[in-house]
Structure formats: C-alpha cells, structure tokens
Motif scaffolding. Structure first.
Motif, PDB file in Angstrom:
ATOM      1  N   GLU A   1       0.832  -1.204   0.000  1.00  0.00           N
ATOM      2  CA  GLU A   1       0.000   0.000   0.000  1.00  0.00           C
ATOM      3  C   GLU A   1       0.864   1.251   0.000  1.00  0.00           C
ATOM      4  O   GLU A   1       0.573   2.216  -0.714  1.00  0.00           O
ATOM      5  CB  GLU A   1      -0.932   0.004   1.210  1.00  0.00           C
ATOM      6  CG  GLU A   1      -1.854   1.215   1.230  1.00  0.00           C
ATOM      7  CD  GLU A   1      -2.800   1.207   2.409  1.00  0.00           C
ATOM      8  OE1 GLU A   1      -3.822   1.908   2.349  1.00  0.00           O
ATOM      9  OE2 GLU A   1      -2.528   0.501   3.400  1.00  0.00           O
ATOM     10  N   ALA A   2       1.931   1.254   0.790  1.00  0.00           N
ATOM     11  CA  ALA A   2       2.834   2.402   0.831  1.00  0.00           C
ATOM     12  C   ALA A   2       3.465   2.638  -0.541  1.00  0.00           C
ATOM     13  O   ALA A   2       3.606   3.785  -0.989  1.00  0.00           O
ATOM     14  CB  ALA A   2       3.928   2.173   1.875  1.00  0.00           C
ATOM     15  N   THR A   3       3.840   1.555  -1.204  1.00  0.00           N
ATOM     16  CA  THR A   3       4.433   1.675  -2.534  1.00  0.00           C
ATOM     17  C   THR A   3       3.446   2.300  -3.511  1.00  0.00           C
ATOM     18  O   THR A   3       3.798   3.205  -4.282  1.00  0.00           O
ATOM     19  CB  THR A   3       4.867   0.294  -3.053  1.00  0.00           C
ATOM     20  OG1 THR A   3       5.760  -0.303  -2.118  1.00  0.00           O
ATOM     21  CG2 THR A   3       5.558   0.407  -4.402  1.00  0.00           C
ATOM     22  N   TYR A   4       2.216   1.844  -3.482  1.00  0.00           N
ATOM     23  CA  TYR A   4       1.202   2.377  -4.390  1.00  0.00           C
ATOM     24  C   TYR A   4       0.941   3.859  -4.108  1.00  0.00           C
ATOM     25  O   TYR A   4       0.871   4.674  -5.042  1.00  0.00           O
ATOM     26  CB  TYR A   4      -0.097   1.579  -4.269  1.00  0.00           C
ATOM     27  CG  TYR A   4      -1.234   2.193  -5.044  1.00  0.00           C
ATOM     28  CD1 TYR A   4      -1.216   2.210  -6.437  1.00  0.00           C
ATOM     29  CD2 TYR A   4      -2.316   2.781  -4.390  1.00  0.00           C
ATOM     30  CE1 TYR A   4      -2.253   2.794  -7.156  1.00  0.00           C
ATOM     31  CE2 TYR A   4      -3.353   3.355  -5.108  1.00  0.00           C
ATOM     32  CZ  TYR A   4      -3.318   3.358  -6.487  1.00  0.00           C
ATOM     33  OH  TYR A   4      -4.338   3.943  -7.191  1.00  0.00           O
ATOM     34  N   LEU A   5       0.814   4.215  -2.861  1.00  0.00           N
ATOM     35  CA  LEU A   5       0.545   5.618  -2.513  1.00  0.00           C
ATOM     36  C   LEU A   5       1.699   6.520  -2.929  1.00  0.00           C
ATOM     37  O   LEU A   5       1.492   7.641  -3.419  1.00  0.00           O
ATOM     38  CB  LEU A   5       0.271   5.740  -1.014  1.00  0.00           C
ATOM     39  CG  LEU A   5      -1.031   5.086  -0.529  1.00  0.00           C
ATOM     40  CD1 LEU A   5      -1.137   5.153   0.983  1.00  0.00           C
ATOM     41  CD2 LEU A   5      -2.247   5.724  -1.189  1.00  0.00           C
TER      42      LEU A   5
ATOM     43  N   ASP B   1      11.797   7.695 -10.285  1.00  0.00           N
ATOM     44  CA  ASP B   1      13.147   7.627  -9.721  1.00  0.00           C
ATOM     45  C   ASP B   1      13.176   7.965  -8.236  1.00  0.00           C
ATOM     46  O   ASP B   1      14.091   7.553  -7.519  1.00  0.00           O
ATOM     47  CB  ASP B   1      14.097   8.563 -10.479  1.00  0.00           C
ATOM     48  CG  ASP B   1      14.397   8.059 -11.889  1.00  0.00           C
ATOM     49  OD1 ASP B   1      14.220   6.847 -12.132  1.00  0.00           O
ATOM     50  OD2 ASP B   1      14.780   8.870 -12.748  1.00  0.00           O
ATOM     51  N   ALA B   2      12.199   8.740  -7.774  1.00  0.00           N
ATOM     52  CA  ALA B   2      12.150   9.110  -6.358  1.00  0.00           C
ATOM     53  C   ALA B   2      11.464   8.056  -5.506  1.00  0.00           C
ATOM     54  O   ALA B   2      11.514   8.112  -4.277  1.00  0.00           O
ATOM     55  CB  ALA B   2      11.446  10.461  -6.191  1.00  0.00           C
ATOM     56  N   LEU B   3      10.841   7.094  -6.158  1.00  0.00           N
ATOM     57  CA  LEU B   3      10.160   6.026  -5.429  1.00  0.00           C
ATOM     58  C   LEU B   3      11.208   4.962  -5.090  1.00  0.00           C
ATOM     59  O   LEU B   3      11.403   3.991  -5.812  1.00  0.00           O
ATOM     60  CB  LEU B   3       9.042   5.429  -6.291  1.00  0.00           C
ATOM     61  CG  LEU B   3       7.891   4.738  -5.572  1.00  0.00           C
ATOM     62  CD1 LEU B   3       6.806   4.364  -6.557  1.00  0.00           C
ATOM     63  CD2 LEU B   3       8.328   3.505  -4.799  1.00  0.00           C
ATOM     64  N   THR B   4      11.872   5.162  -3.977  1.00  0.00           N
ATOM     65  CA  THR B   4      12.963   4.289  -3.568  1.00  0.00           C
ATOM     66  C   THR B   4      12.501   3.318  -2.482  1.00  0.00           C
ATOM     67  O   THR B   4      11.465   3.522  -1.839  1.00  0.00           O
ATOM     68  CB  THR B   4      14.130   5.123  -3.022  1.00  0.00           C
ATOM     69  OG1 THR B   4      13.675   5.827  -1.846  1.00  0.00           O
ATOM     70  CG2 THR B   4      14.621   6.130  -4.059  1.00  0.00           C
ATOM     71  N   VAL B   5      13.302   2.289  -2.294  1.00  0.00           N
ATOM     72  CA  VAL B   5      13.016   1.341  -1.210  1.00  0.00           C
ATOM     73  C   VAL B   5      13.018   2.062   0.131  1.00  0.00           C
ATOM     74  O   VAL B   5      12.170   1.794   0.998  1.00  0.00           O
ATOM     75  CB  VAL B   5      14.041   0.192  -1.227  1.00  0.00           C
ATOM     76  CG1 VAL B   5      13.911  -0.670   0.028  1.00  0.00           C
ATOM     77  CG2 VAL B   5      13.865  -0.667  -2.477  1.00  0.00           C
ATOM     78  N   ALA B   6      13.950   2.985   0.312  1.00  0.00           N
ATOM     79  CA  ALA B   6      14.021   3.732   1.574  1.00  0.00           C
ATOM     80  C   ALA B   6      12.757   4.557   1.797  1.00  0.00           C
ATOM     81  O   ALA B   6      12.233   4.628   2.922  1.00  0.00           O
ATOM     82  CB  ALA B   6      15.254   4.634   1.570  1.00  0.00           C
ATOM     83  N   ALA B   7      12.243   5.192   0.726  1.00  0.00           N
ATOM     84  CA  ALA B   7      11.018   5.982   0.851  1.00  0.00           C
ATOM     85  C   ALA B   7       9.824   5.097   1.212  1.00  0.00           C
ATOM     86  O   ALA B   7       8.987   5.463   2.044  1.00  0.00           O
ATOM     87  CB  ALA B   7      10.747   6.730  -0.454  1.00  0.00           C
ATOM     88  N   VAL B   8       9.758   3.931   0.601  1.00  0.00           N
ATOM     89  CA  VAL B   8       8.674   2.996   0.920  1.00  0.00           C
ATOM     90  C   VAL B   8       8.775   2.541   2.370  1.00  0.00           C
ATOM     91  O   VAL B   8       7.767   2.469   3.088  1.00  0.00           O
ATOM     92  CB  VAL B   8       8.720   1.780  -0.031  1.00  0.00           C
ATOM     93  CG1 VAL B   8       7.757   0.683   0.435  1.00  0.00           C
ATOM     94  CG2 VAL B   8       8.380   2.210  -1.462  1.00  0.00           C
ATOM     95  N   ALA B   9       9.981   2.240   2.812  1.00  0.00           N
ATOM     96  CA  ALA B   9      10.174   1.785   4.193  1.00  0.00           C
ATOM     97  C   ALA B   9       9.701   2.848   5.185  1.00  0.00           C
ATOM     98  O   ALA B   9       9.032   2.528   6.177  1.00  0.00           O
ATOM     99  CB  ALA B   9      11.640   1.443   4.422  1.00  0.00           C
ATOM    100  N   ARG B  10      10.024   4.103   4.903  1.00  0.00           N
ATOM    101  CA  ARG B  10       9.591   5.183   5.807  1.00  0.00           C
ATOM    102  C   ARG B  10       8.072   5.282   5.833  1.00  0.00           C
ATOM    103  O   ARG B  10       7.465   5.407   6.900  1.00  0.00           O
ATOM    104  CB  ARG B  10      10.205   6.520   5.357  1.00  0.00           C
ATOM    105  CG  ARG B  10      11.675   6.661   5.675  1.00  0.00           C
ATOM    106  CD  ARG B  10      12.137   8.097   5.502  1.00  0.00           C
ATOM    107  NE  ARG B  10      12.012   8.541   4.106  1.00  0.00           N
ATOM    108  CZ  ARG B  10      12.959   8.395   3.188  1.00  0.00           C
ATOM    109  NH1 ARG B  10      14.107   7.790   3.493  1.00  0.00           N
ATOM    110  NH2 ARG B  10      12.792   8.836   1.953  1.00  0.00           N
ATOM    111  N   ARG B  11       7.431   5.233   4.657  1.00  0.00           N
ATOM    112  CA  ARG B  11       5.976   5.355   4.603  1.00  0.00           C
ATOM    113  C   ARG B  11       5.299   4.161   5.287  1.00  0.00           C
ATOM    114  O   ARG B  11       4.275   4.323   5.963  1.00  0.00           O
ATOM    115  CB  ARG B  11       5.518   5.456   3.144  1.00  0.00           C
ATOM    116  CG  ARG B  11       4.014   5.452   2.923  1.00  0.00           C
ATOM    117  CD  ARG B  11       3.339   6.676   3.566  1.00  0.00           C
ATOM    118  NE  ARG B  11       3.670   7.893   2.880  1.00  0.00           N
ATOM    119  CZ  ARG B  11       2.974   8.419   1.864  1.00  0.00           C
ATOM    120  NH1 ARG B  11       1.891   7.804   1.416  1.00  0.00           N
ATOM    121  NH2 ARG B  11       3.343   9.550   1.323  1.00  0.00           N
ATOM    122  N   ALA B  12       5.861   2.976   5.127  1.00  0.00           N
ATOM    123  CA  ALA B  12       5.269   1.772   5.724  1.00  0.00           C
ATOM    124  C   ALA B  12       5.664   1.575   7.182  1.00  0.00           C
ATOM    125  O   ALA B  12       5.150   0.667   7.840  1.00  0.00           O
ATOM    126  CB  ALA B  12       5.677   0.540   4.912  1.00  0.00           C
TER     127      ALA B  12
END
Length: 203
Positions: free
Chosen positions: A28-32, A40-51
């Motif tokens: 869900e975090a990845t989709y949002l 390019d800004a959709l990184t694993v680190a960004a997903v981890a923070r959101r999730a």
C-alpha cells in the motif's frame, strides 16, 4: 492447559498474519508513493519510511525496487478493476468512473508513460495496464459489441481505447485546465462516437 503443539500452531498462525500484514502495508505504501512521486524518487528507503518498517524488511519481502513495484501493481490491479466496474452497457457511468480514476491516478500514469522504453519494469507495468484497460473496455461495452464481426469488434475496441486513453484526460484536465465535469462530457462524446457503426447508427 494449552498443549505445546497447540501453542506452536497458534504462534505460527500469528507470525504468518503479522508477515502478511507487513507485506500489505509495504504494498500500500508503494502504491501511494507511486501516486505522489516520480519513478526515480520512489525508492526502497522511501517505501520503508511510509510503511514504518526498515529498509531491510522491504528487501527481505521483495528483493529489489523493481520486484516491489511490480508486486504493488499486481496488488492494486484488482482494486482498480473493482473501482472502475459499472453495469455492462452503461456508457455514461463508465466514463464517469473512468474520469474519477484518472483524477486519482492519471498524473502517475502519465509520468510512467514518459519513461517508456527506459526500464523493463516500466514496460511491464504499461503492458499489464494496457491489457487490463482493454479487458475493461470489452467487458464494460459487451452489450454494444455483441454480434459484431471479429474485425469490427476489434476496431471498435481500438476506437474505445483511443477515446479513453489517459493522454486525452491529461490534455483536457492538465493542458486545457478543464473541470472533471467538462472532461467527462468530452470523453463521453468520444466514446459515443466510437460506438457508432459504419452506417451511422448508434450501437
């Protein structure tokens, strides 16, 4: 008193549920984030923070950014299809629902199109998206397509696809600054035109 075997089964069930919950939160975090950010800004680190998990947790579940994004697209697809679903043959309802979905995710779709040819992951997402959209058209307009010869049916679905492509939404909503209502009115005219037979009779 609970037996050791029963407790182990309970613990395993609880762990499985926790793993599935974490996985769903990551998807869900990845989709949002996909809705909000350039690819390019959709990184694993960004997903981890959101999730609210660690980067390593994301990697452990999905292995890479590419695998994560494809998994998120697959996770969202049935939800997207359900959100677009209308009664077969309901032309106006279909266009209304489509504009609603494009108002939510159209900008992200356009950003993805800009990267076509650059990334195998993007190419696969676009392939899946086009296949899903074409299936939606065939199902939604099944009553209008019924009885057509194979070639005429294919051409009609092609015309419907061209009428409902996200770039038409972008042209109207973003480039021309039209309202959702006006965008819907224009797309409805295009769809109705695509459903007119060669003899000029509306299907």
């Amino acid at each position: 008193m609970e037996s050791g075997e029963g407790k182990r089964a309970y613990d395993m069930s609880g762990r499985k549920a926790a793993v599935e919950e974490t996985r769903a939160r990551i998807l869900e975090a990845t989709y949002l984030l996909w809705l909000e950010l350039p690819y390019d800004a959709l990184t694993v680190a960004a997903v981890a923070r959101r999730a609210e998990v660690t980067r390593q947790t994301v990697i452990r579940h999905f292995g890479s950014k590419e695998a994560l994004i494809l998994a998120a697209a697959a996770w969202q697809q049935p939800r997207e299809e359900a959100a677009r679903r209308v009664e077969p043959g309901d032309v106006r309802g279909a266009v209304t629902r489509l504009v609603e979905r494009y108002d939510l995710s159209g900008d992200a779709n356009v950003r993805l199109l800009e990267l076509e040819g650059r990334s195998p992951t993007v190419a696969e997402m676009l392939r899946r998206g086009r296949k899903s959209h074409r299936r939606w058209l065939a199902e939604t307009f099944a009553p209008q397509l019924e009885g057509l010869a194979r070639r005429d049916k294919r051409l009609t679905v092609d015309a419907l696809y061209a009428a409902t492509d996200v770039m038409n939404w972008k042209l109207l909503r973003r480039d021309f600054g039209r309202s959702s209502a006006d965008t819907e009115a224009v797309l409805l005219r295009l769809v109705e035109g695509a459903l007119v037979s060669e003899k000029g009779d509306a299907r």
